[in-house]
Design a protein around this motif. Structure first.
Motif, PDB file in Angstrom:
ATOM      1  N   GLU A   6      29.633 -66.487-118.062  1.00 31.09           N
ATOM      2  CA  GLU A   6      30.683 -66.596-117.054  1.00 31.09           C
ATOM      3  C   GLU A   6      31.912 -65.774-117.464  1.00 31.09           C
ATOM      4  N   TRP A  36      27.088 -73.329-109.571  1.00 26.73           N
ATOM      5  CA  TRP A  36      28.368 -73.465-110.272  1.00 26.73           C
ATOM      6  C   TRP A  36      28.722 -74.944-110.324  1.00 26.73           C
ATOM      7  N   ARG A  38      31.643 -77.779-112.364  1.00 29.53           N
ATOM      8  CA  ARG A  38      32.920 -77.816-113.083  1.00 29.53           C
ATOM      9  C   ARG A  38      33.098 -79.189-113.714  1.00 29.53           C
ATOM     10  N   ARG A  45      30.723 -83.928-115.002  1.00 28.06           N
ATOM     11  CA  ARG A  45      30.491 -82.605-114.449  1.00 28.06           C
ATOM     12  C   ARG A  45      30.114 -82.758-112.978  1.00 28.06           C
ATOM     13  N   THR A  94      36.742 -76.688-116.436  1.00 29.40           N
ATOM     14  CA  THR A  94      35.866 -75.671-116.999  1.00 29.40           C
ATOM     15  C   THR A  94      34.721 -75.464-116.023  1.00 29.40           C
ATOM     16  N   TYR A  95      34.533 -74.222-115.632  1.00 30.27           N
ATOM     17  CA  TYR A  95      33.501 -73.874-114.658  1.00 30.27           C
ATOM     18  C   TYR A  95      32.297 -73.293-115.381  1.00 30.27           C
ATOM     19  N   PHE A  96      31.156 -73.871-115.081  1.00 35.25           N
ATOM     20  CA  PHE A  96      29.908 -73.440-115.690  1.00 35.25           C
ATOM     21  C   PHE A  96      28.978 -72.884-114.615  1.00 35.25           C
ATOM     22  N   TRP A 114      22.237 -72.985-119.011  1.00 34.07           N
ATOM     23  CA  TRP A 114      23.673 -73.110-118.795  1.00 34.07           C
ATOM     24  C   TRP A 114      24.453 -72.052-119.571  1.00 34.07           C
ATOM     25  N   GLY A 117      30.775 -71.507-120.049  1.00 32.38           N
ATOM     26  CA  GLY A 117      31.889 -71.982-119.245  1.00 32.38           C
ATOM     27  C   GLY A 117      33.102 -71.075-119.317  1.00 32.38           C
TER      28      GLY A 117
END
Length: 124
Positions: A6, A36, A38, A45, A94-96, A114, A117
């Motif tokens: 990311e 996506w 977060r 999550r 936090t965006y994964f 995954w 992040g």
């Protein structure tokens, strides 16, 4: 093996726009979906959006981001974007990005791969 990286996170103000990118490395011809998610401190999550690499490009969005977020992919399918606008304080987290074989879902447990992040912080 699938790898995801990311990028694009940062510190923005409420009302701003931001685009996140997810570089996806997957064997050519494999049906897969990218989502996506977060996570904020003290929270679970949560799903944000997902897209399938099939011809229909079917995508899904969380109710909390509908109308403000668009998930898309470049013409190669190797990069998945998350375009966010009208950001709110509650978008901080936090965006994964994550990948799964097969079609898109909204269930994080169904994603096998995954990224690390990228942090998005929305200030007032």
């Amino acid at each position: 093996q699938v790898q995801l990286v990311e990028s694009g996170g940062g510190l923005v103000r409420a009302g701003d726009s931001l685009r996140l990118s997810c570089a996806v490395s997957v064997r050519a011809g494999v049906s897969h979906a990218v989502g996506w998610f977060r996570q904020s401190p003290g929270k679970e999550r949560e799903f944000v959006a997902s897209i399938w690499n099939g011809n229909s490009g079917a995508d899904y969005y969380a109710d909390s981001v509908k109308g403000r977020v668009t998930i898309s992919r470049d013409h190669t399918g190797d990069t998945i974007y998350l375009q966010m606008k009208a950001l709110k304080l509650e978008d901080t987290g936090t965006y994964f990005c994550a990948a799964r074989l097969g079609r898109a879902t909204m269930d994080s447990a169904s994603y096998q791969y995954w990224g690390q992040g990228t942090q998005v912080t929305v200030s007032s």
